[in-house]
Design a protein around this motif. Structure first.
Motif, PDB file in Angstrom:
ATOM      1  N   ALA A 188      25.424 -11.318  32.997  1.00 17.49           N
ATOM      2  CA  ALA A 188      24.832 -10.949  31.706  1.00 17.49           C
ATOM      3  C   ALA A 188      23.344 -11.277  31.655  1.00 17.49           C
ATOM      4  O   ALA A 188      22.580 -10.617  30.946  1.00 17.49           O
ATOM      5  CB  ALA A 188      25.567 -11.655  30.572  1.00 17.49           C
ATOM      6  N   HIS A 189      22.931 -12.287  32.412  1.00 19.78           N
ATOM      7  CA  HIS A 189      21.540 -12.750  32.373  1.00 19.78           C
ATOM      8  C   HIS A 189      21.014 -12.868  33.792  1.00 19.78           C
ATOM      9  O   HIS A 189      21.769 -12.882  34.760  1.00 19.78           O
ATOM     10  CB  HIS A 189      21.444 -14.133  31.702  1.00 19.78           C
TER      11      HIS A 189
ATOM     12  N   SER B 168      16.547  -9.177  33.248  1.00 14.43           N
ATOM     13  CA  SER B 168      15.291  -8.510  33.609  1.00 14.43           C
ATOM     14  C   SER B 168      15.504  -7.757  34.916  1.00 14.43           C
ATOM     15  O   SER B 168      15.929  -8.360  35.908  1.00 14.43           O
ATOM     16  CB  SER B 168      14.165  -9.530  33.781  1.00 14.43           C
TER      17      SER B 168
ATOM     18  N   ASN C 229      14.046  -3.837  29.243  1.00 16.14           N
ATOM     19  CA  ASN C 229      14.186  -4.903  30.242  1.00 16.14           C
ATOM     20  C   ASN C 229      13.939  -4.422  31.673  1.00 16.14           C
ATOM     21  O   ASN C 229      14.171  -5.173  32.620  1.00 16.14           O
ATOM     22  CB  ASN C 229      15.572  -5.557  30.149  1.00 16.14           C
TER      23      ASN C 229
ATOM     24  N   SER D  86      23.552  -4.899  31.562  1.00 12.33           N
ATOM     25  CA  SER D  86      23.122  -6.273  31.258  1.00 12.33           C
ATOM     26  C   SER D  86      21.794  -6.230  30.502  1.00 12.33           C
ATOM     27  O   SER D  86      20.727  -6.510  31.059  1.00 12.33           O
ATOM     28  CB  SER D  86      22.971  -7.073  32.553  1.00 12.33           C
ATOM     29  N   PRO D  87      21.821  -5.891  29.214  1.00 10.71           N
ATOM     30  CA  PRO D  87      20.573  -5.718  28.468  1.00 10.71           C
ATOM     31  C   PRO D  87      19.751  -6.995  28.308  1.00 10.71           C
ATOM     32  O   PRO D  87      18.572  -6.919  27.963  1.00 10.71           O
ATOM     33  CB  PRO D  87      21.040  -5.168  27.109  1.00 10.71           C
ATOM     34  N   GLU D  88      20.347  -8.151  28.548  1.00 13.15           N
ATOM     35  CA  GLU D  88      19.592  -9.396  28.429  1.00 13.15           C
ATOM     36  C   GLU D  88      19.021  -9.856  29.766  1.00 13.15           C
ATOM     37  O   GLU D  88      18.355 -10.899  29.842  1.00 13.15           O
ATOM     38  CB  GLU D  88      20.483 -10.486  27.822  1.00 13.15           C
TER      39      GLU D  88
END
Length: 210
Positions: A66-67, A92, A117, A88-90
């Motif tokens: 996710a991160h 980079s 992102n 995984s929008p959170e």
């Protein structure tokens, strides 16, 4: 891509500034279940569709974290980067390419789909020393073995501890020999294994041990 001379094909999407006309095409694509509207063009890899190798990678690679910081090596118009950013929008997502048109298209497609992102650019634009929790790539096999080895050994050692890379490579273009070479070239803190096979492609998993 349309059938054409492979040397011309390589000159187009492995050069900084493609010589072909920049004629944009709109497509609607599904990337790991996410719908996206994109623009593609001549002079970038697989400018008319999501190529088969990328489709195999997107179908078989496991769910990304996710991160974290992710990397797409040889982003083309951005199919893999968009899939990662939408999953995984959170996270980079760093999308790199040598082709200026590919970088511009990836930036544009990220904007079209609200993926703030995604950071598209050249290799030099990636922050120095940054390590990646995840690398996905349909690497440019046709640049030649030595150049490919140099490219992969530039980025795979930058996996973070317990980070994973997934590379899709056509079997008849040397996926198994590449897998053996990676196992020898990478330090013993890395493992290399076949993760999946489909439609004449292998998905290679590289894991940096914790």
């Amino acid at each position: 891509m349309n059938a054409q001379d492979p040397h011309k094909q390589a000159e187009q999407y492995f050069t900084t500034s493609p010589s072909s006309a920049d004629v944009r095409h709109e497509m609607h694509v599904t990337l790991r279940g996410h719908e996206a509207d994109v623009e593609t063009s001549n002079g970038v890899f697989s400018g008319g569709r999501v190529d088969l190798g990328t489709s195999v990678l997107l179908r078989h690679a496991p769910m990304p974290p996710a991160h974290g910081d992710f990397l797409d090596i040889g982003c083309g118009w951005g199919a893999i980067s968009l899939a990662l950013a939408l999953e995984s929008p959170e996270a980079s997502v760093y999308a790199i390419d040598v082709n200026e048109r590919a970088i511009e298209l990836t930036e544009h497609n990220a904007e079209l789909n609200g993926c703030t992102n995604i950071h598209a650019g050249e290799a030099a634009d990636v922050p120095e020393g940054l390590e990646f929790e995840l690398i996905w790539s349909n690497p440019p096999i046709r640049i030649g073995k030595q150049e490919l080895h140099t490219l992969l050994m530039t980025w795979l050692p930058r996996l973070a501890p317990d980070g994973y890379a997934y590379l899709v490579v056509q079997k008849n273009l040397g996926s198994d020999s590449l897998m053996r070479w990676l196992a020898q070239a990478l330090p013993d803190t890395f493992t290399v294994a076949k993760y999946a096979s489909s439609k004449g492609y292998r998905v290679i998993e590289v894991h940096r041990l914790p």
